[in-house]
Design a protein around this motif. Structure first.
Motif, short mmCIF file in Angstrom:
data_model
loop_
_atom_site.label_atom_id
_atom_site.label_comp_id
_atom_site.label_asym_id
_atom_site.label_seq_id
_atom_site.Cartn_x
_atom_site.Cartn_y
_atom_site.Cartn_z
N SER A 90 0.83 -1.21 0.00
CA SER A 90 0.00 0.00 0.00
C SER A 90 0.87 1.26 0.00
CB SER A 90 -0.92 0.03 1.22
OG SER A 90 -1.89 -0.97 1.12
N GLN A 91 1.95 1.26 0.76
CA GLN A 91 2.83 2.43 0.78
C GLN A 91 3.52 2.62 -0.57
OE1 GLN A 91 4.99 1.15 4.27
NE2 GLN A 91 4.18 2.88 5.45
N ARG A 92 3.96 1.54 -1.18
CA ARG A 92 4.61 1.66 -2.50
C ARG A 92 3.62 2.15 -3.55
NH1 ARG A 92 8.58 -3.64 -2.88
NH2 ARG A 92 9.43 -3.41 -0.79
N LYS A 93 2.41 1.61 -3.52
CA LYS A 93 1.37 2.08 -4.45
C LYS A 93 1.01 3.53 -4.16
CE LYS A 93 -0.87 -2.09 -6.01
NZ LYS A 93 -0.75 -1.83 -7.43
N GLY A 94 0.99 3.88 -2.88
CA GLY A 94 0.71 5.26 -2.50
C GLY A 94 1.73 6.23 -3.08
N LEU A 95 2.99 5.87 -3.00
CA LEU A 95 4.05 6.73 -3.54
C LEU A 95 3.88 6.93 -5.04
CD1 LEU A 95 7.02 5.29 -1.53
CD2 LEU A 95 6.30 7.68 -1.52
N ASN A 96 3.53 5.87 -5.74
CA ASN A 96 3.42 5.94 -7.20
C ASN A 96 2.09 6.46 -7.71
OD1 ASN A 96 6.00 4.93 -8.11
ND2 ASN A 96 5.39 2.97 -7.23
N HIS A 97 1.00 6.23 -6.96
CA HIS A 97 -0.32 6.51 -7.53
C HIS A 97 -1.27 7.32 -6.66
CE1 HIS A 97 0.77 3.67 -10.61
NE2 HIS A 97 1.02 2.77 -9.70
N ARG A 98 -1.09 7.38 -5.34
CA ARG A 98 -2.14 7.95 -4.50
C ARG A 98 -1.73 9.18 -3.70
NH1 ARG A 98 -2.82 2.40 -3.49
NH2 ARG A 98 -4.48 1.62 -4.79
N TYR A 99 -0.54 9.17 -3.13
CA TYR A 99 -0.19 10.23 -2.19
C TYR A 99 -0.29 11.62 -2.81
CZ TYR A 99 1.60 6.61 1.01
OH TYR A 99 1.72 5.53 1.84
N HIS A 100 -0.02 11.72 -4.10
CA HIS A 100 -0.10 13.04 -4.75
C HIS A 100 -1.53 13.60 -4.73
CE1 HIS A 100 -1.44 10.60 -8.15
NE2 HIS A 100 -1.95 11.71 -8.65
N LEU A 101 -2.53 12.72 -4.58
CA LEU A 101 -3.92 13.17 -4.50
C LEU A 101 -4.22 13.86 -3.17
CD1 LEU A 101 -5.67 10.01 -6.01
CD2 LEU A 101 -5.21 12.19 -7.15
N GLY A 102 -3.28 13.78 -2.23
CA GLY A 102 -3.48 14.39 -0.94
C GLY A 102 -2.65 15.64 -0.71
N CYS A 103 -2.08 16.19 -1.77
CA CYS A 103 -1.22 17.37 -1.59
C CYS A 103 -1.98 18.57 -1.03
CB CYS A 103 -0.53 17.74 -2.90
SG CYS A 103 0.75 16.55 -3.35
N GLY A 104 -3.28 18.63 -1.22
CA GLY A 104 -4.08 19.72 -0.66
C GLY A 104 -4.61 19.40 0.73
N CYS A 105 -4.25 18.26 1.25
CA CYS A 105 -4.74 17.83 2.57
C CYS A 105 -3.68 18.04 3.64
CB CYS A 105 -5.09 16.34 2.53
SG CYS A 105 -6.37 15.89 1.34
N LYS A 106 -4.17 18.17 4.85
CA LYS A 106 -3.30 18.25 6.02
C LYS A 106 -3.60 17.06 6.90
CE LYS A 106 -3.18 23.25 6.06
NZ LYS A 106 -3.57 24.47 6.76
N ILE A 107 -2.55 16.46 7.44
CA ILE A 107 -2.73 15.34 8.35
C ILE A 107 -2.54 15.86 9.77
CG2 ILE A 107 -1.87 13.11 9.08
CD1 ILE A 107 -1.21 12.58 6.13
#
Length: 171
Positions: A90-107
């Motif tokens: 999930s982390q590897r897929k996140g780096l390649n495909h998902r995490y960029h979708l959260g650039c406008g989000c704050k954790i």
């Protein structure tokens, strides 16, 4: 954010305690192209007690996050770094495909209950409740992404996320 192998290290005499300069072979860059298209060195405090990280030379590939300051890349214990082979799928897929979708989000980390988002672009990070931090279940298997009307929420799945649905059942 890069994937790299450490190929050398040198103790620099910067500051009162010194700075460790790691020479890296950059395998892939996930974020930061605009600021620095290629990373040759990564700097950290020489001592772990000063939040410096210890990376092994010619042994592993690492995922390394950090910041750029005066043209140099710095990392430390407060940044995410991990041996590449310890990342979940999930982390590897996140780096390649998902995490960029959260650039406008704050954790927003949650240290004790109750925890609430104070704006629509926040995801509440509950791994801190169990003292797991970066290695907790949420960090290993979920991505905070921006959904409909700017709302952010946690996403877990294999297919690309449906941006029209907000799944309130995720952590």
């Amino acid at each position: 954010v890069i994937r790299a192998k450490i190929v050398g290290k040198k103790l620099m005499k910067d500051g009162p305690f010194g700075t460790m300069r790691y020479t890296v072979k950059q395998m892939k860059m996930y974020r930061g192209f605009q600021i620095m298209p290629h990373v040759q060195y990564i700097y950290t405090e020489a001592s772990e007690s000063l939040c410096g990280v210890k990376l092994e030379v010619n042994k592993y590939q690492y995922l390394i996050t950090g910041r750029v300051y005066e043209g140099k890349v710095y990392t430390g214990l407060c940044n995410w770094y991990e041996k590449w082979d310890r990342l979940t799928l999930s982390q590897r897929k996140g780096l390649n495909h998902r995490y960029h979708l959260g650039c406008g989000c704050k954790i927003r980390p949650c240290y004790y209950l109750p925890c609430f988002a104070t704006s629509k672009n926040e995801c509440i990070w509950t791994d801190m409740l169990s003292n797991f931090g970066h290695s907790g279940y949420q960090a290993k298997h979920y991505a905070c992404i921006q959904r409909v009307e700017g709302y952010c929420s946690w996403y877990r799945g294999w297919a690309p996320p449906d941006k029209t649905i907000i799944n309130a059942t995720d952590p």
